[in-house]
Design a protein around this motif. Sequence first.
Motif, PDB file in Angstrom:
ATOM      1  N   ALA A 100      -9.028  -1.304  -8.811  1.00 23.10           N
ATOM      2  CA  ALA A 100      -8.370  -1.687  -7.557  1.00 23.10           C
ATOM      3  C   ALA A 100      -9.388  -2.221  -6.556  1.00 23.10           C
ATOM      4  CB  ALA A 100      -7.623  -0.486  -6.975  1.00 23.10           C
ATOM      5  N   GLU A 101     -10.543  -1.584  -6.480  1.00 26.16           N
ATOM      6  CA  GLU A 101     -11.600  -2.075  -5.582  1.00 26.16           C
ATOM      7  C   GLU A 101     -12.043  -3.480  -5.972  1.00 26.16           C
ATOM      8  OE1 GLU A 101     -14.323   1.264  -3.654  1.00 26.16           O
ATOM      9  OE2 GLU A 101     -14.434   1.314  -5.845  1.00 26.16           O
ATOM     10  N   ARG A 102     -12.150  -3.713  -7.269  1.00 22.45           N
ATOM     11  CA  ARG A 102     -12.590  -5.025  -7.743  1.00 22.45           C
ATOM     12  C   ARG A 102     -11.583  -6.107  -7.379  1.00 22.45           C
ATOM     13  NH1 ARG A 102     -12.193  -8.465 -11.951  1.00 22.45           N
ATOM     14  NH2 ARG A 102     -10.565  -7.263 -13.019  1.00 22.45           N
ATOM     15  N   ARG A 103     -10.310  -5.760  -7.364  1.00 25.02           N
ATOM     16  CA  ARG A 103      -9.254  -6.738  -7.103  1.00 25.02           C
ATOM     17  C   ARG A 103      -8.911  -6.885  -5.625  1.00 25.02           C
ATOM     18  NH1 ARG A 103      -6.033  -7.624 -11.920  1.00 25.02           N
ATOM     19  NH2 ARG A 103      -7.009  -6.578 -13.685  1.00 25.02           N
ATOM     20  N   LEU A 104      -9.392  -5.977  -4.778  1.00 29.29           N
ATOM     21  CA  LEU A 104      -9.093  -6.058  -3.346  1.00 29.29           C
ATOM     22  C   LEU A 104      -9.617  -7.367  -2.772  1.00 29.29           C
ATOM     23  CD1 LEU A 104      -8.162  -4.723  -0.669  1.00 29.29           C
ATOM     24  CD2 LEU A 104     -10.462  -3.728  -0.502  1.00 29.29           C
ATOM     25  N   ASN A 105      -8.761  -8.061  -2.030  1.00 28.15           N
ATOM     26  CA  ASN A 105      -9.121  -9.349  -1.440  1.00 28.15           C
ATOM     27  C   ASN A 105      -8.995  -9.249   0.082  1.00 28.15           C
ATOM     28  OD1 ASN A 105      -9.544 -11.980  -0.676  1.00 28.15           O
ATOM     29  ND2 ASN A 105      -7.688 -12.790  -1.644  1.00 28.15           N
ATOM     30  N   LEU A 106     -10.121  -9.062   0.740  1.00 30.11           N
ATOM     31  CA  LEU A 106     -10.097  -8.917   2.201  1.00 30.11           C
ATOM     32  C   LEU A 106      -9.846 -10.237   2.909  1.00 30.11           C
ATOM     33  CD1 LEU A 106     -13.003  -6.360   2.743  1.00 30.11           C
ATOM     34  CD2 LEU A 106     -10.547  -5.931   2.591  1.00 30.11           C
ATOM     35  N   HIS A 107      -9.822 -11.337   2.155  1.00 23.41           N
ATOM     36  CA  HIS A 107      -9.485 -12.640   2.726  1.00 23.41           C
ATOM     37  C   HIS A 107      -7.974 -12.871   2.715  1.00 23.41           C
ATOM     38  CE1 HIS A 107     -13.664 -13.982   2.989  1.00 23.41           C
ATOM     39  NE2 HIS A 107     -13.850 -13.435   1.800  1.00 23.41           N
ATOM     40  N   SER A 108      -7.233 -11.866   2.255  1.00 23.61           N
ATOM     41  CA  SER A 108      -5.770 -11.962   2.215  1.00 23.61           C
ATOM     42  C   SER A 108      -5.181 -10.931   3.172  1.00 23.61           C
ATOM     43  CB  SER A 108      -5.257 -11.703   0.792  1.00 23.61           C
ATOM     44  OG  SER A 108      -3.839 -11.639   0.770  1.00 23.61           O
ATOM     45  N   PRO A 109      -5.028 -11.281   4.456  1.00 24.64           N
ATOM     46  CA  PRO A 109      -4.431 -10.341   5.413  1.00 24.64           C
ATOM     47  C   PRO A 109      -2.940 -10.182   5.136  1.00 24.64           C
ATOM     48  CG  PRO A 109      -4.830 -12.457   6.470  1.00 24.64           C
ATOM     49  CD  PRO A 109      -5.406 -12.567   5.092  1.00 24.64           C
ATOM     50  N   SER A 110      -2.557  -9.050   4.586  1.00 24.61           N
ATOM     51  CA  SER A 110      -1.172  -8.852   4.160  1.00 24.61           C
ATOM     52  C   SER A 110      -0.872  -7.368   4.067  1.00 24.61           C
ATOM     53  CB  SER A 110      -0.948  -9.498   2.780  1.00 24.61           C
ATOM     54  OG  SER A 110      -1.751  -8.839   1.801  1.00 24.61           O
ATOM     55  N   ILE A 111       0.406  -7.058   3.927  1.00 25.66           N
ATOM     56  CA  ILE A 111       0.814  -5.666   3.760  1.00 25.66           C
ATOM     57  C   ILE A 111       0.205  -5.085   2.490  1.00 25.66           C
ATOM     58  CG2 ILE A 111       2.948  -6.332   2.580  1.00 25.66           C
ATOM     59  CD1 ILE A 111       2.605  -3.335   4.946  1.00 25.66           C
ATOM     60  N   VAL A 112       0.050  -5.898   1.438  1.00 22.19           N
ATOM     61  CA  VAL A 112      -0.541  -5.418   0.185  1.00 22.19           C
ATOM     62  C   VAL A 112      -1.995  -5.008   0.405  1.00 22.19           C
ATOM     63  CG1 VAL A 112      -1.198  -6.050  -2.172  1.00 22.19           C
ATOM     64  CG2 VAL A 112       1.022  -6.758  -1.271  1.00 22.19           C
ATOM     65  N   THR A 113      -2.737  -5.802   1.164  1.00 25.28           N
ATOM     66  CA  THR A 113      -4.137  -5.467   1.433  1.00 25.28           C
ATOM     67  C   THR A 113      -4.231  -4.170   2.234  1.00 25.28           C
ATOM     68  OG1 THR A 113      -4.768  -7.801   1.401  1.00 25.28           O
ATOM     69  CG2 THR A 113      -6.292  -6.276   2.455  1.00 25.28           C
ATOM     70  N   ILE A 114      -3.366  -4.005   3.215  1.00 32.46           N
ATOM     71  CA  ILE A 114      -3.364  -2.772   4.004  1.00 32.46           C
ATOM     72  C   ILE A 114      -3.054  -1.575   3.116  1.00 32.46           C
ATOM     73  CG2 ILE A 114      -2.233  -1.521   5.884  1.00 32.46           C
ATOM     74  CD1 ILE A 114      -1.689  -4.252   7.199  1.00 32.46           C
ATOM     75  N   GLN A 115      -2.023  -1.703   2.284  1.00 34.45           N
ATOM     76  CA  GLN A 115      -1.644  -0.604   1.387  1.00 34.45           C
ATOM     77  C   GLN A 115      -2.793  -0.265   0.439  1.00 34.45           C
ATOM     78  OE1 GLN A 115       1.829  -2.699  -0.006  1.00 34.45           O
ATOM     79  NE2 GLN A 115       3.232  -1.232   0.947  1.00 34.45           N
ATOM     80  N   THR A 116      -3.463  -1.296  -0.076  1.00 35.09           N
ATOM     81  CA  THR A 116      -4.582  -1.059  -0.989  1.00 35.09           C
ATOM     82  C   THR A 116      -5.721  -0.347  -0.291  1.00 35.09           C
ATOM     83  OG1 THR A 116      -4.007  -3.048  -2.255  1.00 35.09           O
ATOM     84  CG2 THR A 116      -6.213  -2.137  -2.576  1.00 35.09           C
ATOM     85  N   CYS A 117      -6.037  -0.767   0.922  1.00 35.16           N
ATOM     86  CA  CYS A 117      -7.100  -0.097   1.684  1.00 35.16           C
ATOM     87  C   CYS A 117      -6.754   1.374   1.927  1.00 35.16           C
ATOM     88  CB  CYS A 117      -7.333  -0.808   3.015  1.00 35.16           C
ATOM     89  SG  CYS A 117      -8.246  -2.360   2.876  1.00 35.16           S
ATOM     90  N   MET A 118      -5.490   1.668   2.180  1.00 40.43           N
ATOM     91  CA  MET A 118      -5.095   3.053   2.383  1.00 40.43           C
ATOM     92  C   MET A 118      -5.230   3.858   1.097  1.00 40.43           C
ATOM     93  SD  MET A 118      -4.570   3.148   5.541  1.00 40.43           S
ATOM     94  CE  MET A 118      -4.049   4.851   5.596  1.00 40.43           C
ATOM     95  N   LEU A 119      -4.883   3.250  -0.040  1.00 36.76           N
ATOM     96  CA  LEU A 119      -5.051   3.931  -1.329  1.00 36.76           C
ATOM     97  C   LEU A 119      -6.522   4.191  -1.632  1.00 36.76           C
ATOM     98  CD1 LEU A 119      -2.463   1.887  -3.452  1.00 36.76           C
ATOM     99  CD2 LEU A 119      -2.233   4.279  -2.766  1.00 36.76           C
ATOM    100  N   LEU A 120      -7.355   3.199  -1.379  1.00 36.22           N
ATOM    101  CA  LEU A 120      -8.784   3.351  -1.657  1.00 36.22           C
ATOM    102  C   LEU A 120      -9.433   4.322  -0.679  1.00 36.22           C
ATOM    103  CD1 LEU A 120      -9.717  -0.362  -2.486  1.00 36.22           C
ATOM    104  CD2 LEU A 120      -9.427   1.551  -4.088  1.00 36.22           C
ATOM    105  N   GLY A 121      -8.959   4.338   0.562  1.00 32.34           N
ATOM    106  CA  GLY A 121      -9.449   5.330   1.513  1.00 32.34           C
ATOM    107  C   GLY A 121      -9.096   6.739   1.073  1.00 32.34           C
ATOM    108  N   ALA A 122      -7.885   6.910   0.564  1.00 28.85           N
ATOM    109  CA  ALA A 122      -7.459   8.223   0.062  1.00 28.85           C
ATOM    110  C   ALA A 122      -8.294   8.635  -1.143  1.00 28.85           C
ATOM    111  CB  ALA A 122      -5.981   8.196  -0.302  1.00 28.85           C
TER     112      ALA A 122
END
Length: 481
Positions: A100-122
């Motif tokens: 998931a970290e490898r696939r995270l795209n911080l250049h894509s401001p979206s609900i998916v990016t926010i959700q992924t950041c929350m999962l990775l933070g957890a």
Amino acid sequence: MAKDGYDTIDPQRSPSLSRAFSPLSAKDVCEDLIELYFRHIHVSFHFLFHQPSFLASFRDGSLPEVLFFGAIGLSARFSKHQSFASIPLRERGTPYTQEAERRLNLHSPSIVTIQTCMLLGAAAVSEGDSTTESIYFSIACRMAMLLDLPNAHADTCIEQEINNRVWWTVYASDTWSSTGVRLPRMMPHRDVPLPMSESTFLQLSPDTPPYPEQQFNASSATPAQAPHDSLLAHWKFLDQRLSQIDEVNTKAVSHELHGFQLLQTVESISLEMESWASSLPVKMRNTAENLTYWTKEGFGHIFVLLHVQYLHFSQLLFYQFLHRSTDSAGHTSVNFQNAQKCRQHATDLCNLIHLARENPLTDPLYSIAGHILTIASTVQLHILLFSSHAAEVQEARQLLERNFEFLTILRTYWSCLDASFSRFDAFHRACLRRQDDSHFQMDRWMLKFMLEFAEPVNDRAQVEDDEFVAHEEWSLASIGI
């Protein structure tokens, strides 16, 4: 196929599933991991998704792979599938989190990016990595504000409600995370619609259009006006108390707040919390009967978390009054009563967690339960050491034994619970060094112990020596020496 700049999953042909991660080659294993995510992780860490939609999108191939890997990176530790048998529980999710970290795209401001950041933070929380946790949550905060998530376009009511819930998740995580790392909060408190009831949310049709006007806004509604059937809405009102409690304890340690002013401030927060508890609908109050009711409804785990949080915040608010509360000559009756409140809230918290453990549908196997139970255990230790009532001492001893048993179980799942064990050990050593209850004093060491739950703590004796030196230096400087 892509969604919000992310590749979507196709469980029938994805090489990521069939070759790189062999346990995921079977569709039933993947679906089981998703179910485990919603049972043990969703809500206990955050509430980011609509469960029926999440599972349906996995089955039809429209679920972003990054969300799938982020979710099962947290839930794989609970799998009983034989393909995981040789992998330690703590390590089962690591390759999926890394994917998931490898696939995270911080250049894509979206609900998916926010959700992924929350999962990775957890996931970082689960590893005791508070720095990485804070970074991911901070990215989620900033992106949620940039997108103005509560007002973002939504084609359906489900999307609209997810936007609101993700906003509240980010807000709550910002509160907890910022408090834990002793940094200012990022998220503003806004007039955002409160979550609807879980039953209503789960029954929404994918075709239901957005509501033209959303009601029950947090800034304009009181707890008594929140949706009577929404556990999460009442939870959000409670979330706002943590920062207040942290501020009171911090000011007490720095002596900015003391004496009558301290008592008055604590009483004010206590009255707000008591008002919240008394305004709960009858079916939401903390009783065994209500736990049974909400468990049958399918939301017993949310009911437990609601009251665990209330009891934890209450023990944090009154904890500082444990110190010397047995010395009636040294403290007023108000201080003694506040200490009694701390003991009662901690005891109620322990009893609720152990009651919840009796049912697999409410068993609180999330990591935060370990931290909260560690704090409650120190209160039980105070009762054990200093109470003059035999019945209280016996109950405290039994709760400590049951707490240790449960913490040992939690530790097999969560690496961060190693810190909780080391914390309680450090606290216990401090108790053994002295015959009074001065080790329960609210100071910088205690603040770290109670709030920075992802980090180990130093031996208190060393911290006390450092504070003594700092105090002496300040005293000399204040008189010009």
